[in-house]
Design a protein around this motif. Structure first.
Motif, PDB file in Angstrom:
ATOM      1  N   CYS A   1       0.685  -1.187   0.026  1.00  0.00           N
ATOM      2  CA  CYS A   1      -0.164   0.071   0.099  1.00  0.00           C
ATOM      3  C   CYS A   1       0.817   1.041   0.001  1.00  0.00           C
ATOM      4  O   CYS A   1       0.588   2.347  -0.671  1.00  0.00           O
ATOM      5  CB  CYS A   1      -1.072  -0.098   1.079  1.00  0.00           C
TER       6      CYS A   1
ATOM      7  N   SER B   1       0.904   4.290  -2.765  1.00  0.00           N
ATOM      8  CA  SER B   1       0.612   5.677  -2.337  1.00  0.00           C
ATOM      9  C   SER B   1       1.852   6.590  -3.127  1.00  0.00           C
ATOM     10  O   SER B   1       1.499   7.501  -3.058  1.00  0.00           O
ATOM     11  CB  SER B   1       0.595   5.674  -0.964  1.00  0.00           C
TER      12      SER B   1
ATOM     13  N   TRP C   1      -4.690   4.853   0.752  1.00  0.00           N
ATOM     14  CA  TRP C   1      -3.574   3.648   0.564  1.00  0.00           C
ATOM     15  C   TRP C   1      -2.628   3.777   1.980  1.00  0.00           C
ATOM     16  O   TRP C   1      -2.228   2.914   2.393  1.00  0.00           O
ATOM     17  CB  TRP C   1      -2.625   3.956  -0.608  1.00  0.00           C
TER      18      TRP C   1
END
Length: 315
Positions: free
Chosen positions: A32, A36, A47
């Protein structure tokens, strides 16, 4: 009276299961974080938040599974529920601070060092706060040098995992970063447990108040376990890719063009028919018919009329 400690009551079952959960949470959270860094707009904080909760849930689950294998021969162990869940919240908050720093500052040295330090301190804080929630007939004592070593391990490994997540892209990089994160959490945990010694009370009474490890097992699996599963589904089916063009491929509004790159695509000039002179191109060999003309009728240029001289008998 010193207690007899056993950190591997169930053999290698709890260490291996704890390491797997730490790697799973780290893989989802760092993935994640990678997304991002390549995302702008409304999806970026989402995210980062998902990554923070994934890593926090993973390390908290890892700690609890590992503590299932910890026992004291002379007395049973229980856990204080509020302190136990407070350690989960602390892990998510501190890991989130470190991830947000790297997510918005990028892979700079200062951002990685700051974010990795805060994340490592979050892992260590979660561990020792969870240990503070342990209840038994005695008290826990720590070896300060070993505690300091455990914190250093967590900080260094967390910084390395963040660097791998935002600097190296691809499946191997994600796998390597998750393994490093798993080593960070597991290494910090068992190094910290090596610093523990237990001093029991002179007279052992009934079991201390609190919840047994078995009573905390179900919510631990149903809560963070289900969340990690949902986070894995979100990462596998990226909403940016499903909904359309990823935002990192769209030019930012008002952004100046890079040096040497035109702001608008330049259209190439039409080229003549390859391998033929310009006069032999198909559009010249096959003229376009005008209305009222026969197909492929050649154009006849009108000839100027010859003016005849008047007849005269004179020479």
């Amino acid at each position: 009276m010193q207690g007899t400690l056993d950190g591997f009551t169930y053999g290698l079952v709890t260490p291996v299961a704890a390491f797997v959960m730490a790697c799973l949470g780290g893989a989802l959270g760092l993935r994640c974080t990678t997304r991002s860094v390549r995302t702008e707009g409304a999806f970026k904080p989402g995210w980062l938040a998902l990554g923070a909760v994934s890593i926090g849930s993973g390390i908290w689950t890892m700690h609890f599974i590992a503590m299932m294998g910890f026992s004291i021969a002379e007395t049973p162990i229980t856990y204080d529920r509020p302190i136990t869940y407070a350690s989960l919240a602390l892990a998510i908050v501190m890991v989130g601070i470190g991830i947000f720093i790297v997510g918005y500052r990028g892979a700079t040295v200062m951002a990685l060092v700051t974010g990795g330090t805060i994340m490592g301190l979050g892992v260590a804080s979660m561990h020792y706060l969870g240990m503070a929630g342990m209840r038994f007939q005695g008290r826990v004592e720590y070896s300060i040098p070993v505690v300091a070593l455990s914190v250093v391990i967590a900080v260094v490994a967390a910084t390395a995992a963040l660097w791998a997540a935002v600097s190296i892209h691809g499946f191997r990089a994600s796998l390597l970063a998750s393994l490093v994160m798993g080593v960070a959490v597991s290494g910090m945990h068992y190094t910290g447990m090596a610093s523990v010694s237990v001093h029991l009370h002179g007279t052992l009474t009934a079991q201390a108040g609190g919840d047994s490890p078995t009573s905390l097992l179900l919510p631990m699996l149903v809560g963070p376990g289900v969340f990690l599963l949902l986070a894995a589904v979100v990462v596998m089916f990226d909403p940016l890719l499903v909904m359309g063009e990823p935002e990192w491929e769209k030019p930012a509004r008002g952004a100046a063009p890079l040096p040497g790159v035109p702001a608008r695509p330049v259209q190439a000039a039409p080229q003549p028919w390859p391998h033929q002179p310009a006069a032999a191109r198909p559009e010249d060999a096959w003229p376009v018919n005008r209305p009222g003309e026969w197909p492929h009728q050649p154009q006849v240029q009108p000839q100027p009329q010859r003016r005849e001289q008047p007849y005269s008998d004179s020479w």
